[in-house]
Design an enzyme around this catalytic site. Sequence first.
Site, mmCIF file in Angstrom:
data_model
loop_
_atom_site.group_PDB
_atom_site.id
_atom_site.type_symbol
_atom_site.label_atom_id
_atom_site.label_comp_id
_atom_site.label_asym_id
_atom_site.label_seq_id
_atom_site.Cartn_x
_atom_site.Cartn_y
_atom_site.Cartn_z
ATOM 1 N N ASP A 1 62.820 -27.480 63.996
ATOM 2 C CA ASP A 1 63.154 -26.374 64.895
ATOM 3 C C ASP A 1 63.360 -25.085 64.111
ATOM 4 O O ASP A 1 62.945 -24.003 64.552
ATOM 5 C CB ASP A 1 64.429 -26.701 65.684
ATOM 6 C CG ASP A 1 64.207 -27.726 66.773
ATOM 7 O OD1 ASP A 1 63.076 -27.815 67.293
ATOM 8 O OD2 ASP A 1 65.168 -28.447 67.113
ATOM 9 N N LYS B 1 69.358 -35.456 69.371
ATOM 10 C CA LYS B 1 69.219 -34.837 68.048
ATOM 11 C C LYS B 1 70.378 -35.157 67.106
ATOM 12 O O LYS B 1 70.212 -35.120 65.889
ATOM 13 C CB LYS B 1 69.046 -33.325 68.179
ATOM 14 C CG LYS B 1 67.737 -32.923 68.840
ATOM 15 C CD LYS B 1 67.563 -31.413 68.857
ATOM 16 C CE LYS B 1 66.239 -31.027 69.517
ATOM 17 N NZ LYS B 1 66.014 -29.565 69.475
#
Length: 283
Positions: free
Chosen positions: A111, A74
Site C-alpha cells: 500500500d 491486514k
Amino acid sequence: MPHVSTSTAAHRAAVLGSPIGHSLSPVLHGAAYAALGLSGWSYEAVELDESSFPAWFAGLGPEWSGLSLTMPLKRVVIPLLASVTPLADAVGAVNTVTWTPERYPVGHNTDVHGIVQALRSTGLSSATVGCVVGAGATAASAVAALAGLGCSSVVVQARSARRAGPVLEVAAKLGVAARISDLTAFEDVAAADAVIVTLPGEAASSWSAGLTVTDPPRGAMLDVSYHPWPTDAASRWSSAGGAAVGGFEMLLHQAAEQVRLMTGLDAPLDDMRAAGEKALAER
C-alpha cells in the site's frame, strides 16, 4: 523471490477480506497473468472475516503463491506469519503474503508503494510537510508513504486523539514529527506539500463540504477513493488549479508490486491499467 513458471503448473492467488465483492484486484491480477503468459496462474476473490481466516490460512497447500489482503485482515494475519518486512512491521499492516521456497509465509506492505507512486504521478517528487485526513488503517500507510517522499512533519486530521494514536506511533517509528489536528483545520491542508484523504464515503463528503480552495493549492492531493471519480474534494482541488489523483492509481501500483512479489516478474502496468479502467467504466 518465488520460482516462476510460465507453464501450466498450477499457481493460485487470491484477494481476501470482507466485504470483497467490489474488489478490482481479480481484474488487475488477471490482466497481468494474461499479459505475462502465466497460463497456469489463477486469482480469485474469497470472502473471509477475522474469525474464519486463520483456519482457512492454515489449510493452504503448496499450490498457493500469493495473497492480497483487505480489511479486516491486514493485522489479523501478522501472528500467523513466519516474518514480515521492516516496512510492514513499522506500519503494522500486511496487505500481501508470499511464501519462501521452504514454504514459510512472509508479510509485505505494498500500500505504501501504491501511495508513493500515485502522488508521484502528479509530478510530485518530494515533500517536506504532509497532511493525512483521517486516522484509520490507510492513514498509517499514508504516513509511511509521506516519510518515503521526504516529509519531516505530518499533520493527522482526526475526530479524536485516541483514534490517531496508532498513526502517531507509525510516524514515531519512522522518525517523522507528527501532530493531531481537527478535521475542520483546513489551514493545515493548505500548508501541505502533499495531502492524502483517507476518509470513507459519507465522512469524506462531510469533510470536503467544508473545503474551500480559491487559490491554486500548494500541494498535490491523493484521495484514496476511486469510484465514483472524481470525488468532491478532488474536484474542488483541481478546479482551483491543484494536482489531484484518485485511489485507482494507488490500487494499480500496489497491485503491480504484488504481481512482482508473487511471480518474480515485472508487472505489465499498461495492461493492468487498461483492464482496471474498463472494469470501472462498466460499473
